[in-house]
Design a protein around this motif. Sequence first.
Motif, PDB file in Angstrom:
ATOM      1  N   CYS A 115       9.326  17.135  11.441  1.00 43.97           N
ATOM      2  CA  CYS A 115       8.253  15.783  11.352  1.00 43.97           C
ATOM      3  C   CYS A 115       8.948  14.202  12.441  1.00 43.97           C
ATOM      4  O   CYS A 115       9.752  13.589  10.627  1.00 43.97           O
ATOM      5  N   VAL A 116       8.092  13.314  12.730  1.00 47.91           N
ATOM      6  CA  VAL A 116       9.124  12.070  12.905  1.00 47.91           C
ATOM      7  C   VAL A 116       7.982  10.840  13.268  1.00 47.91           C
ATOM      8  O   VAL A 116       7.432  11.056  13.743  1.00 47.91           O
ATOM      9  N   TRP A 117       8.198   9.702  12.621  1.00 52.99           N
ATOM     10  CA  TRP A 117       6.907   9.155  12.631  1.00 52.99           C
ATOM     11  C   TRP A 117       7.909   7.620  13.166  1.00 52.99           C
ATOM     12  O   TRP A 117       8.792   6.979  12.633  1.00 52.99           O
ATOM     13  N   TYR A 118       8.076   7.577  14.692  1.00 51.58           N
ATOM     14  CA  TYR A 118       8.399   6.300  15.612  1.00 51.58           C
ATOM     15  C   TYR A 118       8.136   5.395  14.880  1.00 51.58           C
ATOM     16  O   TYR A 118       8.744   4.102  15.201  1.00 51.58           O
ATOM     17  N   ASN A 119       6.648   4.639  14.040  1.00 49.62           N
ATOM     18  CA  ASN A 119       6.222   3.861  13.977  1.00 49.62           C
ATOM     19  C   ASN A 119       5.585   4.036  12.822  1.00 49.62           C
ATOM     20  O   ASN A 119       5.101   4.308  12.130  1.00 49.62           O
ATOM     21  N   ILE A 120       7.077   3.315  11.430  1.00 55.41           N
ATOM     22  CA  ILE A 120       5.808   3.500  10.096  1.00 55.41           C
ATOM     23  C   ILE A 120       5.066   2.681   9.483  1.00 55.41           C
ATOM     24  O   ILE A 120       4.451   3.298   8.776  1.00 55.41           O
ATOM     25  N   ASN A 121       4.227   1.930  10.713  1.00 57.83           N
ATOM     26  CA  ASN A 121       3.554   0.746  10.140  1.00 57.83           C
ATOM     27  C   ASN A 121       2.265   1.829  10.428  1.00 57.83           C
ATOM     28  O   ASN A 121       1.213   1.985  10.492  1.00 57.83           O
ATOM     29  N   ALA A 122       2.312   2.994  11.147  1.00 58.33           N
ATOM     30  CA  ALA A 122       0.524   3.704  10.933  1.00 58.33           C
ATOM     31  C   ALA A 122       1.003   4.833  10.797  1.00 58.33           C
ATOM     32  O   ALA A 122       2.254   6.306  11.463  1.00 58.33           O
ATOM     33  N   VAL A 172       1.143  -1.486  -0.137  1.00 57.38           N
ATOM     34  CA  VAL A 172      -0.218  -0.242  -0.008  1.00 57.38           C
ATOM     35  C   VAL A 172       1.295   1.621  -0.164  1.00 57.38           C
ATOM     36  O   VAL A 172       1.889   1.503   1.023  1.00 57.38           O
ATOM     37  N   ARG A 173       0.806   2.226  -0.725  1.00 53.36           N
ATOM     38  CA  ARG A 173       1.576   3.407  -0.815  1.00 53.36           C
ATOM     39  C   ARG A 173       0.325   4.572  -0.449  1.00 53.36           C
ATOM     40  O   ARG A 173      -0.308   4.505  -0.409  1.00 53.36           O
ATOM     41  N   SER A 174       1.298   4.933   0.765  1.00 47.66           N
ATOM     42  CA  SER A 174       1.133   5.991   1.364  1.00 47.66           C
ATOM     43  C   SER A 174       1.436   7.303   1.928  1.00 47.66           C
ATOM     44  O   SER A 174       2.643   7.406   1.522  1.00 47.66           O
ATOM     45  N   GLN A 175       1.173   8.760   1.430  1.00 43.11           N
ATOM     46  CA  GLN A 175       1.692  10.016   0.960  1.00 43.11           C
ATOM     47  C   GLN A 175       1.722  10.230   2.773  1.00 43.11           C
ATOM     48  O   GLN A 175       1.013  10.567   3.177  1.00 43.11           O
ATOM     49  N   LEU A 176       2.958  10.341   2.899  1.00 43.91           N
ATOM     50  CA  LEU A 176       3.061  10.911   4.077  1.00 43.91           C
ATOM     51  C   LEU A 176       3.428  12.486   4.489  1.00 43.91           C
ATOM     52  O   LEU A 176       2.539  13.004   5.171  1.00 43.91           O
TER      53      LEU A 176
END
Length: 413
Positions: free
Chosen positions: A32-39, A3-7
């Motif tokens: 911006c920080v994504w500590y959990n890239i699955n969310a 699945v492609r997600s635009q961050l």
Amino acid sequence: RQVRSQLLNFCTYVQWVPNSDVVVAQNRSNLCVWYNINAPDQITIQPIKGDVEEIERSDGRTEVVVDEGISQAVYPLDESLIDFGSAIDDENYLRAMDILEPLNVTPDVEAMWKQLSAVALSSGDLRIAKRCAAAVGDVAMRKFLDEVHDLEVQSEAETGLRGSDHYMVRCRMSLLHKDLKQAENDLLNQGKVNECIEMYQKLFKHEEAIRVAEQNRHPDTVEMRQAYFQYLLETNQEERAAALKVREGDFMQAINLFLKGGMPGRAAQVILENDIQNPVQLLDQVATALTRAGMHDKAGDFYERLNELQRALDSYIRGNAYRKAVELARKCFPGRVVELQEQWGDYLVSQKQIDMAINHYIEAKVYQKAIEAALNARQYSRALQLVDAIDPDSARPYYKQLARYYEDSRQYD
């Protein structure tokens, strides 16, 4: 399947934190920080002044270096949340749980608890999965896992074998993963037919329960089917009750139930598929219901089957099913074919399918309508052929229109 997600929009910097699954990016004046890239929807945002230069990680600290023009600023990241991803990758779920334990449940941390729960369940570690359910406040999941864990412990004590291999433990875990077929197999392989039927009944999947009972020749199959049928009638689920009767071969009751449930189309389908000829009164009732429901096309098919050809033709016309109407007229009402071709053309024009209407007007010998349709569809060469075929007085205004077109397109000859 991926699945492609635009961050992030307006992104001027993006990089992984070294040796982790954490992503750092800059959006205008935000870090911006994504500590959990699955969310991907869980972002930690911090305002900054300047541009991110690099990420430094050493001595148990991770910092983002920002160039503010005159000087550099350092923004520390949460090392415990970074370590969580490494613990998951190493399959050290106990350490991952220890990392999350002292943290307040923010959206980021909640997503991590859920991630840990998923991997713990897939590896069969119910103790950690229970703690995860408690952390996110999922009381139902915690209660369910408690019961499964107790069953696992009891099985180990009684048999000396691994509790996770017990058929009821495997069955409950299959249910948790929504794999009902596997849960069914786990029970039936142990000869637990009653338990399998009860499982499906608790999930309100009565048809599956009846299927299992039939396949295993359960003595209560007939009573189960009757009870389910009665339940469907009491809860006004006529469609499902009718479908049940179709499978049992009771077509008359199925047809009546479809009619009662306002589904004459399904009733007609049963009659046509099973070549039911009698009683004529029931067939007429279905045809009338189709007409009332505005399903004139199907009603026409039905009347044709009953040999009520005039009513069939009228239904086709009302439903704008002119192809069927013309086919029927050619066989039984040849005097009406020309009239129907003109009506077909008029209908196509009303639906903006003007080019398709031309041939029907020609079949109906209404050449002026055919010419106007050709002109409106910009088929000028076709229009010219038709104009040449009619009398000169009628043709004169069309010749003028065509001349203007050819003049505008510089075809002066």
